[in-house]
Design a protein around this motif. Structure first.
Motif: not given
Length: 230
Positions: A209-213
């Protein structure tokens, strides 16, 4: 397999006139879908919103592990095993209903209450009820009664989180946005998940999972009990 469920696809519930709004991820009450009864050990994942003064009157549970994560506000808990507590953001509450217990959940504060409540099937039915609150949870929470583990992550924008390569992994986005990679290295592509969205992964291997915010994410890691029995 990966199945994405958007926040708007949850089943509505609760009693809005009484200040209770609920959104169910899995079949619950009058909302029955034979293809959406449970996921691994997970029987329910409910988003609850209680207005000030609202709550659930005393009601029974049995043979269920109930894990609650408070997002905003304060949850007041009473049960017939003698526990009275106030649960706040960052605290995890677990109630093992075992052979049977009754409890009350209320918002006695003057601000709205938001929490996520998750029910899991125990490995063995019966026994004596038990209860605990973990204040300021910072480590993975093991739930041996349900053969499961809960991880809470708060990645800042641009940060990444590994999704366990478990038999069953359930990802619930509490706040912010994340991107679940599609398994193709180096592409940076995948499904974008926002608050209230969830992803169910079955034997999906390692994912990220990559946080975009700035985000807060709950991840359940569960074993396939049929394999354990085999």
């Amino acid at each position: 397999m990966i199945r994405i469920q958007r926040a708007g696809e949850r089943y509505p519930g609760g009693d809005p006139a009484a200040g209770i709004e609920t959104r169910h991820a899995l079949s619950f009450g009058p909302h029955y879908d034979p293809d959406n009864l449970r996921f691994g050990a997970l029987l329910a994942c409910n988003e609850e919103r209680l207005a000030p003064g609202a709550g659930f009157d005393e009601h029974p549970h049995s043979h269920t592990e109930i894990v609650t994560w408070v997002v905003e506000g304060e949850l007041t808990h009473h049960d017939t095993a003698g526990h009275t507590t106030v649960v706040r953001p960052g605290d995890l509450q677990r109630l093992s209903s075992a052979g049977g217990v009754r409890h009350v959940e209320r918002n006695d504060a003057d601000v709205p209450l938001v929490f996520v409540q998750m029910w899991l099937a125990p490995l063995s039915p019966g026994g004596e009820p038990s209860y605990e609150v973990v204040r300021g949870l910072g480590e993975p929470y093991a739930l041996p009664e349900g053969d499961a583990r809960l991880r809470v992550h708060r990645p800042a924008a641009g940060g990444s989180v590994a999704v366990p390569a478990a038999d069953f992994a359930y990802v619930h986005v509490v706040r912010g946005t994340v991107r679940l990679d599609d398994g193709t290295p180096g592409t940076g592509s995948g499904d974008e998940l926002a608050a209230g969205d969830a992803a169910r992964l079955t034997d999906a291997g390692d994912r990220t999972l990559v946080a975009t915010a700035d985000a807060e994410v709950l991840i359940w890691e569960m074993r396939d009990r049929r394999k354990a029995l085999g």
